[in-house]
Motif scaffolding. Structure first.
Motif, mmCIF file in Angstrom:
data_model
loop_
_atom_site.group_PDB
_atom_site.id
_atom_site.type_symbol
_atom_site.label_atom_id
_atom_site.label_comp_id
_atom_site.label_asym_id
_atom_site.label_seq_id
_atom_site.Cartn_x
_atom_site.Cartn_y
_atom_site.Cartn_z
ATOM 1 N N SER A 97 -67.997 -30.940 49.955
ATOM 2 C CA SER A 97 -66.623 -30.877 50.443
ATOM 3 C C SER A 97 -65.790 -30.063 49.466
ATOM 4 N N PHE A 98 -64.810 -29.372 49.988
ATOM 5 C CA PHE A 98 -63.975 -28.484 49.171
ATOM 6 C C PHE A 98 -63.060 -29.289 48.251
ATOM 7 N N LYS A 99 -62.966 -28.827 47.003
ATOM 8 C CA LYS A 99 -62.069 -29.456 46.037
ATOM 9 C C LYS A 99 -60.958 -28.512 45.615
ATOM 10 N N GLU A 100 -61.309 -27.325 45.109
ATOM 11 C CA GLU A 100 -60.288 -26.390 44.651
ATOM 12 C C GLU A 100 -60.914 -25.032 44.354
ATOM 13 N N ALA A 102 -80.574 -24.769 48.920
ATOM 14 C CA ALA A 102 -79.506 -24.227 48.084
ATOM 15 C C ALA A 102 -79.066 -22.842 48.524
ATOM 16 N N LEU A 103 -79.751 -22.239 49.487
ATOM 17 C CA LEU A 103 -79.297 -20.986 50.081
ATOM 18 C C LEU A 103 -78.292 -21.317 51.172
ATOM 19 N N MET A 104 -77.035 -20.955 50.955
ATOM 20 C CA MET A 104 -75.967 -21.369 51.859
ATOM 21 C C MET A 104 -75.283 -20.163 52.488
ATOM 22 N N PRO A 105 -75.677 -19.767 53.687
ATOM 23 C CA PRO A 105 -75.034 -18.633 54.343
ATOM 24 C C PRO A 105 -73.569 -18.902 54.640
ATOM 25 N N VAL A 106 -72.766 -17.861 54.509
ATOM 26 C CA VAL A 106 -71.353 -17.913 54.849
ATOM 27 C C VAL A 106 -71.160 -17.073 56.103
ATOM 28 N N HIS A 144 -69.860 -16.672 30.022
ATOM 29 C CA HIS A 144 -71.154 -17.058 30.570
ATOM 30 C C HIS A 144 -71.618 -16.129 31.687
ATOM 31 N N GLY A 145 -71.243 -14.866 31.619
ATOM 32 C CA GLY A 145 -71.716 -13.900 32.596
ATOM 33 C C GLY A 145 -70.789 -13.650 33.758
ATOM 34 N N TYR A 146 -69.627 -14.310 33.797
ATOM 35 C CA TYR A 146 -68.707 -14.095 34.918
ATOM 36 C C TYR A 146 -67.284 -14.417 34.487
ATOM 37 N N ASN A 147 -66.346 -13.563 34.892
ATOM 38 C CA ASN A 147 -64.920 -13.787 34.666
ATOM 39 C C ASN A 147 -64.203 -13.670 36.006
ATOM 40 N N GLY A 148 -63.565 -14.729 36.451
ATOM 41 C CA GLY A 148 -62.857 -14.673 37.721
ATOM 42 C C GLY A 148 -62.789 -16.032 38.390
ATOM 43 N N PRO A 149 -62.446 -16.058 39.673
ATOM 44 C CA PRO A 149 -62.286 -17.319 40.398
ATOM 45 C C PRO A 149 -63.629 -17.911 40.832
ATOM 46 N N VAL A 150 -63.696 -19.221 40.937
ATOM 47 C CA VAL A 150 -64.837 -19.936 41.501
ATOM 48 C C VAL A 150 -64.314 -20.935 42.523
ATOM 49 N N VAL A 151 -65.139 -21.236 43.517
ATOM 50 C CA VAL A 151 -64.790 -22.287 44.467
ATOM 51 C C VAL A 151 -65.531 -23.547 44.028
ATOM 52 N N VAL A 152 -64.794 -24.636 43.905
ATOM 53 C CA VAL A 152 -65.347 -25.902 43.415
ATOM 54 C C VAL A 152 -65.595 -26.825 44.599
ATOM 55 N N CYS A 153 -66.853 -27.294 44.719
ATOM 56 C CA CYS A 153 -67.228 -28.228 45.776
ATOM 57 C C CYS A 153 -67.596 -29.570 45.162
ATOM 58 N N SER A 154 -67.086 -30.643 45.729
ATOM 59 C CA SER A 154 -67.564 -31.978 45.387
ATOM 60 C C SER A 154 -68.832 -32.236 46.191
ATOM 61 N N ALA A 155 -69.725 -33.072 45.665
ATOM 62 C CA ALA A 155 -70.979 -33.370 46.355
ATOM 63 C C ALA A 155 -71.213 -34.872 46.371
ATOM 64 N N ARG A 156 -71.839 -35.334 47.450
ATOM 65 C CA ARG A 156 -72.167 -36.751 47.583
ATOM 66 C C ARG A 156 -73.620 -36.879 48.029
ATOM 67 N N LEU A 189 -65.665 -16.979 49.141
ATOM 68 C CA LEU A 189 -64.877 -17.664 48.123
ATOM 69 C C LEU A 189 -63.708 -18.375 48.794
ATOM 70 N N SER A 190 -64.025 -19.385 49.587
ATOM 71 C CA SER A 190 -63.019 -20.168 50.296
ATOM 72 C C SER A 190 -63.570 -21.557 50.532
ATOM 73 N N GLU A 191 -62.752 -22.421 51.085
ATOM 74 C CA GLU A 191 -63.195 -23.783 51.323
ATOM 75 C C GLU A 191 -64.327 -23.862 52.333
ATOM 76 N N GLN A 192 -64.534 -22.814 53.152
ATOM 77 C CA GLN A 192 -65.621 -22.811 54.123
ATOM 78 C C GLN A 192 -66.981 -22.915 53.446
ATOM 79 N N ALA A 193 -67.106 -22.403 52.221
ATOM 80 C CA ALA A 193 -68.384 -22.445 51.506
ATOM 81 C C ALA A 193 -68.831 -23.873 51.239
ATOM 82 N N CYS A 194 -67.888 -24.820 51.205
ATOM 83 C CA CYS A 194 -68.211 -26.207 50.872
ATOM 84 C C CYS A 194 -68.391 -27.101 52.098
ATOM 85 N N LYS A 195 -68.113 -26.593 53.272
ATOM 86 C CA LYS A 195 -68.134 -27.442 54.464
ATOM 87 C C LYS A 195 -69.535 -27.472 55.074
ATOM 88 N N ARG A 196 -70.404 -28.312 54.509
ATOM 89 C CA ARG A 196 -71.763 -28.425 55.015
ATOM 90 C C ARG A 196 -72.438 -29.682 54.466
#
Length: 284
Positions: free
Chosen positions: A194-197, A160-164, A204-216, A171-178
């Motif tokens: 894979s990147f979704k949006e 679950a440690l995912m280096p960028v 809940h402790g954070y206000n702002g954008p998130v990168v959403v990844c789909s998982a399989r 905070l881009s689609e690159q975070a999901c490409k693995r």
């Protein structure tokens, strides 16, 4: 609530699997700026079909390129009516370039009057040795886990440690490409992200954008192909929402969701604490 029983029987193992699906541990970019000590803590609510069933905790410490992480899980809400199980998992290792190189992993839990235990030693990106209890009963259908399956694999929490990559925004689609190759002590499987949006969230402790990844989830070895749970998980809809922790190249999980036969299983941050780095977006 019959669908809660499998969750209760392997309470911590389930958390570890969800970690690999969606990144329950903090996601860190191994840049020179992280040479100083940093720590991240979080509390998470766990719900099934809209009902609270558990509470999870996260603690991560970074010292230079070394890391140590710990997650815990215990019943809460209606979950206390169905299970007395609880447990925790720890992992440690190194961040080398854009790779995570785990060293040790241990998980211990007790649920449904059964003790579960996993200890892995790792090196050079491979599982070197392992000790698990209980072991699977012999079954001709089960796909055997061989030494080949333990090469180029890692424990669930370290996965679950995912280096960028340096120079790219976390905070881009690159975070999901693995694709994450996981060995949990019993089974070997892959999690493909894979990147979704990118979307905005608040609370809940954070206000702002998130990168959403789909998982399989893809089974590799240790499983029985005919089992309904294997078939369901292979087809299940999964997502992780990753939020920045005060800087572009450090992400932490905000929300995890997995579709199950009894409803959506969700882990969502209720509190995030960041120390040792800019944390103007994090709320205590």
């Amino acid at each position: 609530m019959s669908g809660f029983k499998p969750f209760g029987k392997r309470l911590t193992a389930t958390l570890a699997t969800l970690a690999t699906l969606c990144g329950l541990a903090t996601l860190v970019s191994p840049t020179p700026a992280l040479a100083k000590k940093a720590s991240v803590g979080g509390l998470y609510n766990v719900s099934l079909a809209g009902f609270t069933i558990g509470r999870a905790s996260l603690a991560l410490v970074l010292q230079g390129n070394a890391y140590s992480a710990k997650v815990g899980l215990e019943p809460a809400g209606i979950g206390t009516l169905f299970s007395t199980g609880k447990g925790s998992a720890t992992a440690s290792g190194w961040l080398v370039g854009d790779k995570v190189v785990p060293s040790k992993y241990q998980m211990a839990s007790r649920a449904a009057d059964i003790d579960f235990y996993v200890a892995l030693t790792q090196g050079s990106g491979h599982i070197r040795s392992f000790d698990v209890a209980p072991q699977f009963r012999p079954n001709k259908e089960r796909i055997e886990v061989t030494n080949k399956h333990r090469r180029n694999a890692m424990d669930p929490l370290s996965a679950a440690l995912m280096p960028v990559s340096v120079g790219k925004s976390g905070l881009s689609e690159q975070a999901c490409k693995r694709t994450l190759p996981i060995f949990d002590g019993w089974t070997r499987f892959d999690i493909k992200l894979s990147f979704k949006e990118i979307k905005d969230v608040s609370g809940h402790g954070y206000n702002g954008p998130v990168v959403v990844c789909s998982a399989r989830w893809t089974p590799v070895a240790g499983h029985r192909p005919s089992k309904d749970s294997v078939k369901q998980l292979t087809q299940a809809k999964m997502e992780t929402w990753l939020a920045p922790a005060g800087r572009e190249d450090v992400l932490i999980p905000y929300r995890i969701s997995v579709e199950t036969e009894t409803g959506e299983l969700v882990l969502e941050a209720s509190k995030l604490n960041i120390e040792g780095a800019s944390s103007d977006r994090a709320e205590n």
